[in-house]
Design a protein around this motif. Structure first.
Motif, PDB file in Angstrom:
ATOM      1  N   CYS A 362       0.844  -1.197   0.000  1.00  0.00           N
ATOM      2  CA  CYS A 362       0.000   0.000   0.000  1.00  0.00           C
ATOM      3  C   CYS A 362       0.881   1.250   0.000  1.00  0.00           C
ATOM      4  CB  CYS A 362      -0.986  -0.021   1.161  1.00  0.00           C
ATOM      5  SG  CYS A 362      -0.192  -0.288   2.724  1.00  0.00           S
ATOM      6  N   ALA A 363       2.062   1.114  -0.598  1.00  0.00           N
ATOM      7  CA  ALA A 363       3.007   2.235  -0.594  1.00  0.00           C
ATOM      8  C   ALA A 363       3.018   3.007  -1.910  1.00  0.00           C
ATOM      9  CB  ALA A 363       4.413   1.709  -0.310  1.00  0.00           C
ATOM     10  N   ILE A 364       2.397   2.443  -2.965  1.00  0.00           N
ATOM     11  CA  ILE A 364       2.546   3.084  -4.283  1.00  0.00           C
ATOM     12  C   ILE A 364       1.250   3.777  -4.711  1.00  0.00           C
ATOM     13  CG2 ILE A 364       3.122   2.720  -6.722  1.00  0.00           C
ATOM     14  CD1 ILE A 364       4.755   0.280  -5.885  1.00  0.00           C
ATOM     15  N   GLU A 365       1.413   5.009  -5.122  1.00  0.00           N
ATOM     16  CA  GLU A 365       0.275   5.770  -5.662  1.00  0.00           C
ATOM     17  C   GLU A 365       0.673   6.286  -7.032  1.00  0.00           C
ATOM     18  OE1 GLU A 365      -2.009   8.840  -3.250  1.00  0.00           O
ATOM     19  OE2 GLU A 365      -0.196   8.422  -2.053  1.00  0.00           O
ATOM     20  N   PHE A 372       4.567   6.828  -7.451  1.00  0.00           N
ATOM     21  CA  PHE A 372       5.236   7.486  -6.336  1.00  0.00           C
ATOM     22  C   PHE A 372       5.237   6.512  -5.154  1.00  0.00           C
ATOM     23  CE2 PHE A 372       4.566   9.725  -2.301  1.00  0.00           C
ATOM     24  CZ  PHE A 372       5.728  10.479  -2.237  1.00  0.00           C
ATOM     25  N   VAL A 373       6.404   6.289  -4.535  1.00  0.00           N
ATOM     26  CA  VAL A 373       6.486   5.361  -3.401  1.00  0.00           C
ATOM     27  C   VAL A 373       6.545   6.153  -2.101  1.00  0.00           C
ATOM     28  CG1 VAL A 373       7.853   3.560  -2.263  1.00  0.00           C
ATOM     29  CG2 VAL A 373       7.716   3.621  -4.762  1.00  0.00           C
ATOM     30  N   ASN A 374       5.623   5.851  -1.202  1.00  0.00           N
ATOM     31  CA  ASN A 374       5.670   6.429   0.141  1.00  0.00           C
ATOM     32  C   ASN A 374       6.618   5.555   0.960  1.00  0.00           C
ATOM     33  OD1 ASN A 374       5.270   6.982   2.829  1.00  0.00           O
ATOM     34  ND2 ASN A 374       3.079   7.427   2.586  1.00  0.00           N
ATOM     35  N   LYS A 377       5.619   3.707   4.119  1.00  0.00           N
ATOM     36  CA  LYS A 377       4.755   2.518   4.019  1.00  0.00           C
ATOM     37  C   LYS A 377       5.436   1.356   3.290  1.00  0.00           C
ATOM     38  CE  LYS A 377       0.348   4.970   3.974  1.00  0.00           C
ATOM     39  NZ  LYS A 377      -0.792   5.346   3.134  1.00  0.00           N
ATOM     40  N   CYS A 378       6.568   1.628   2.689  1.00  0.00           N
ATOM     41  CA  CYS A 378       7.238   0.592   1.877  1.00  0.00           C
ATOM     42  C   CYS A 378       7.823  -0.501   2.779  1.00  0.00           C
ATOM     43  CB  CYS A 378       8.344   1.235   1.042  1.00  0.00           C
ATOM     44  SG  CYS A 378       9.292   0.029   0.094  1.00  0.00           S
ATOM     45  N   LEU A 379       7.512  -1.756   2.451  1.00  0.00           N
ATOM     46  CA  LEU A 379       8.022  -2.904   3.224  1.00  0.00           C
ATOM     47  C   LEU A 379       9.392  -3.352   2.721  1.00  0.00           C
ATOM     48  CD1 LEU A 379       4.742  -5.002   2.936  1.00  0.00           C
ATOM     49  CD2 LEU A 379       5.406  -3.562   4.882  1.00  0.00           C
ATOM     50  N   ALA A 380       9.794  -2.773   1.604  1.00  0.00           N
ATOM     51  CA  ALA A 380      11.071  -3.131   0.960  1.00  0.00           C
ATOM     52  C   ALA A 380      11.089  -4.572   0.457  1.00  0.00           C
ATOM     53  CB  ALA A 380      12.250  -2.868   1.891  1.00  0.00           C
ATOM     54  N   CYS A 381       9.913  -5.079   0.072  1.00  0.00           N
ATOM     55  CA  CYS A 381       9.853  -6.485  -0.372  1.00  0.00           C
ATOM     56  C   CYS A 381      10.469  -6.671  -1.757  1.00  0.00           C
ATOM     57  CB  CYS A 381       8.408  -6.965  -0.387  1.00  0.00           C
ATOM     58  SG  CYS A 381       7.429  -6.185  -1.680  1.00  0.00           S
ATOM     59  N   SER A 382      10.407  -5.628  -2.587  1.00  0.00           N
ATOM     60  CA  SER A 382      10.991  -5.550  -3.932  1.00  0.00           C
ATOM     61  C   SER A 382      10.166  -6.188  -5.054  1.00  0.00           C
ATOM     62  CB  SER A 382      12.454  -6.019  -3.954  1.00  0.00           C
ATOM     63  OG  SER A 382      12.580  -7.372  -4.214  1.00  0.00           O
ATOM     64  N   THR A 383       8.930  -6.572  -4.767  1.00  0.00           N
ATOM     65  CA  THR A 383       8.080  -7.124  -5.837  1.00  0.00           C
ATOM     66  C   THR A 383       7.927  -6.123  -6.989  1.00  0.00           C
ATOM     67  OG1 THR A 383       6.847  -8.404  -4.211  1.00  0.00           O
ATOM     68  CG2 THR A 383       5.777  -8.082  -6.341  1.00  0.00           C
ATOM     69  N   CYS A 384       7.800  -4.834  -6.644  1.00  0.00           N
ATOM     70  CA  CYS A 384       7.563  -3.833  -7.696  1.00  0.00           C
ATOM     71  C   CYS A 384       8.702  -3.780  -8.716  1.00  0.00           C
ATOM     72  CB  CYS A 384       7.335  -2.458  -7.075  1.00  0.00           C
ATOM     73  SG  CYS A 384       8.634  -1.997  -5.908  1.00  0.00           S
ATOM     74  N   THR A 385       9.925  -4.064  -8.274  1.00  0.00           N
ATOM     75  CA  THR A 385      11.055  -4.012  -9.223  1.00  0.00           C
ATOM     76  C   THR A 385      10.899  -5.092 -10.289  1.00  0.00           C
ATOM     77  OG1 THR A 385      12.442  -5.499  -7.917  1.00  0.00           O
ATOM     78  CG2 THR A 385      12.660  -3.159  -7.441  1.00  0.00           C
ATOM     79  N   LYS A 394      13.819   0.801  -8.430  1.00  0.00           N
ATOM     80  CA  LYS A 394      14.940   0.070  -7.832  1.00  0.00           C
ATOM     81  C   LYS A 394      14.904   0.219  -6.318  1.00  0.00           C
ATOM     82  CE  LYS A 394      18.471   3.630  -8.206  1.00  0.00           C
ATOM     83  NZ  LYS A 394      19.744   4.039  -8.708  1.00  0.00           N
ATOM     84  N   MET A 395      15.626  -0.659  -5.667  1.00  0.00           N
ATOM     85  CA  MET A 395      15.677  -0.644  -4.214  1.00  0.00           C
ATOM     86  C   MET A 395      16.920   0.117  -3.777  1.00  0.00           C
ATOM     87  SD  MET A 395      12.988  -2.364  -3.735  1.00  0.00           S
ATOM     88  CE  MET A 395      13.017  -2.197  -1.952  1.00  0.00           C
ATOM     89  N   VAL A 396      16.761   0.884  -2.721  1.00  0.00           N
ATOM     90  CA  VAL A 396      17.932   1.553  -2.139  1.00  0.00           C
ATOM     91  C   VAL A 396      17.980   1.224  -0.651  1.00  0.00           C
ATOM     92  CG1 VAL A 396      18.046   3.447  -3.808  1.00  0.00           C
ATOM     93  CG2 VAL A 396      16.611   3.694  -1.786  1.00  0.00           C
TER      94      VAL A 396
HETATM   95  S1  SF4 Z   1       9.185  -2.684  -2.295  1.00  0.00           S
HETATM   96 FE1  SF4 Z   1       7.301  -3.819  -1.869  1.00  0.00          FE
HETATM   97  S2  SF4 Z   1       6.262  -2.569  -0.363  1.00  0.00           S
HETATM   98 FE2  SF4 Z   1       7.840  -1.250  -1.258  1.00  0.00          FE
HETATM   99  S3  SF4 Z   1       6.828  -0.219  -2.909  1.00  0.00           S
HETATM  100 FE3  SF4 Z   1       7.704  -2.037  -3.815  1.00  0.00          FE
HETATM  101  S4  SF4 Z   1       6.078  -3.593  -3.716  1.00  0.00           S
HETATM  102 FE4  SF4 Z   1       5.524  -1.913  -2.340  1.00  0.00          FE
END
Ligand code: SF4
Ligand SMILES: Cc1cc2nc3c(=O)[nH]c(=O)nc-3n(C[C@H](O)[C@H](O)[C@H](O)COP(=O)(O)O)c2cc1C
Ligand code: SF4
Length: 400
Positions: A362-365, A372-374, A377-385, A394-396
């Motif tokens: 629930c971090a992306i709008e 835009f990533v809040n 709220k980001c869990l840093a799971c990295s599915t979005c990448t 990308k993940m930082v």
């Molecule tokens: S890393 Fe996970 S929680 Fe963070 S924005 Fe991507 S999908 Fe959402």
């Protein structure tokens, strides 16, 4: 391309072995395998008494899913298997020959020993006891029926029986005895250990799993096979299997320690696959399905790839690659996650909104056609990448 390795006292000109199956059934095939440069061949399963299930082959190759499935298959009778071994010793010179066999008659260990001795006399370099075929008694057991005579994957789940049979063989022949074992039953480490404790000079890891064949949900009575009535659970192989089959090799290597040799089988197709298998503990690399669908010529490309990798990495020999990954493979209790969050490159984002639909996020709008990533709220799971078609995320690392 030759990459010599020494396994079980034999010099293999390279570590690639044609896995027991339909491409190791005739002297013509074996001669071609030798010509193309294979290091060894495990000849097709030979059974004594004559195979209790023996049908003409019916195969399906689901190339888009990278898997092969079959049940109907022709095995060799004892006399056919011995003749093939005898011919192979006379007509091939460079390959190490594995006799792959199973006894299921009334004579128990005496019957197993008889097969072992006859294969040794016929010229086998190595005996590879088949504790792995899932398509005979094990399909019946797995379907909740009484198995009748037990062979292959039915026997291969029982460390006691495997140990007993291996011991009887080892005491009766001079040549190395390998056990080719099944992952079914979840016991592969124990079974491998027991085989080695009883004198096995090597463990071959079959890779295969028994699975549900694809079926038509509108006509569930229809079989997926051509020219076959009815279908059963089937033997799955091919590249999709690799992740499971590498786990088998890893578990075997952990259970038996640094020796003896392990033959890794299951979905090998490229030189990268070979390197991966070596890094998780294999010494030799068996290939069956890829020889069926692409022929014996694949060995050249695989060998060249492996040699190039060895040169690039500065290894002095192939054997240096073995077990290289094992120190890094932890248990889930030992891994550590790092803090961080996702960021979006606005220049790459096209506003397609796929990332905003991820169910557990629930971090992306999407604002003004940009994601835009809040970060709070980001869990840093990295599915979005992995979801983003434009590689815009990308993940930082850093505190959220
Ligand atoms: S890393 Fe996970 S929680 Fe963070 S924005 Fe991507 S999908 Fe959402
Ligand atoms: C059609 C077919 C027949 C096979 N027959 C045998 C056999 O007779 N003996 C045996 O030990 N393994 C047999 N196997 C298993 C293969 O040798 C190999 O262990 C397995 O398929 C995984 O490797 P792959 O993905 O390269 O096929 C067979 C596999 C296939 C697909
Ligand atoms: S998936 Fe990628 S391109 Fe699509 S909106 Fe998200 S960041 Fe932008």
């Amino acid at each position: 391309m030759f990459i010599p390795v020494k396994v079980a006292g034999y010099e293999f000109r390279n570590p690639f072995v044609v896995g027991s199956g339909p491409t190791a059934k005739s002297i013509t095939q074996l001669k071609e395998a030798e010509e193309q440069g294979w290091g060894g061949v495990s000849i097709k399963l030979t059974m004594d008494p004559d195979p209790y299930i023996n049908l003409p082959p019916r195969y399906r190759w689901y190339k888009n899913l990278d898997y092969h499935i079959f049940t109907a298959e022709t095995r060799l009778t004892f006399s056919e298997g011995l003749k093939l071994m005898d011919d192979a010793r006379k007509e091939t010179k460079e390959m190490i020959l594995f006799g792959n066999f199973a006894y299921f008659g009334d004579e128990g260990l005496k019957g197993w020993v008889n097969m072992a001795k006859k294969f040794e006399e016929a010229g086998a370099h190595i005996l590879e006891i088949n504790f792995c075929c899932p398509n005979m008694s094990f399909t019946k057991e797995a379907s909740g029926e009484s198995s009748g005579p037990r062979s292959g994957a039915s026997l291969g789940q029982d460390p006691e029986l495997v140990g007993m049979i291996v011991k009887a063989m080892v005491e009766s022949v001079q040549i190395p005895v390998f056990a080719k074992i099944t992952p079914e039953g979840g016991n592969i480490g124990d079974v491998a250990k027991r085989a080695v404790e009883n004198g096995a000079s090597g463990i071959s890891s079959v890779g295969n799993r028994l699975g549900m064949p694809p079926f038509d949900i509108y006509h569930p009575q229809k079989t997926t096979y051509n020219l076959q009535e009815g279908f059963s659970l089937g033997c799955l192989s091919g590249p999709w299997l690799k992740t499971e089959a590498e786990k088998d090799v890893f578990q075997i290597r952990k259970a038996i320690g640094t020796s003896p040799a392990v033959v890794g089988l299951g979905g090998i197709k490229t030189f990268q696959d070979v390197i991966e298998y070596a890094m998780v503990g294999a010494d030799l690399f068996g290939i069956c399905t890829e020889t069926m669908v692409s022929g014996f010529g694949i060995v050249k490309k695989i060998g060249e790839g492996v040699q190039k990798y060895i040169n690039e990495m500065g290894f002095s020999s192939f054997s240096e690659i073995r077990d290289k990954m094992l120190p890094y493979l932890k248990t889930s209790a030992d891994i550590k996650t790092l803090p961080g969050y996702a960021i979006v490159d606005e220049n790459l984002c096209n506003g397609c909104e796929r990332c905003s639909k991820i169910g557990h996020c629930c971090a992306i709008e999407i604002k003004n056609k940009k994601a835009f990533v809040n970060k709070e709220k980001c869990l840093a799971c990295s599915t979005c990448t992995d979801i983003c078609p434009k590689s815009a995320i990308k993940m930082v690392t850093g505190k959220m």
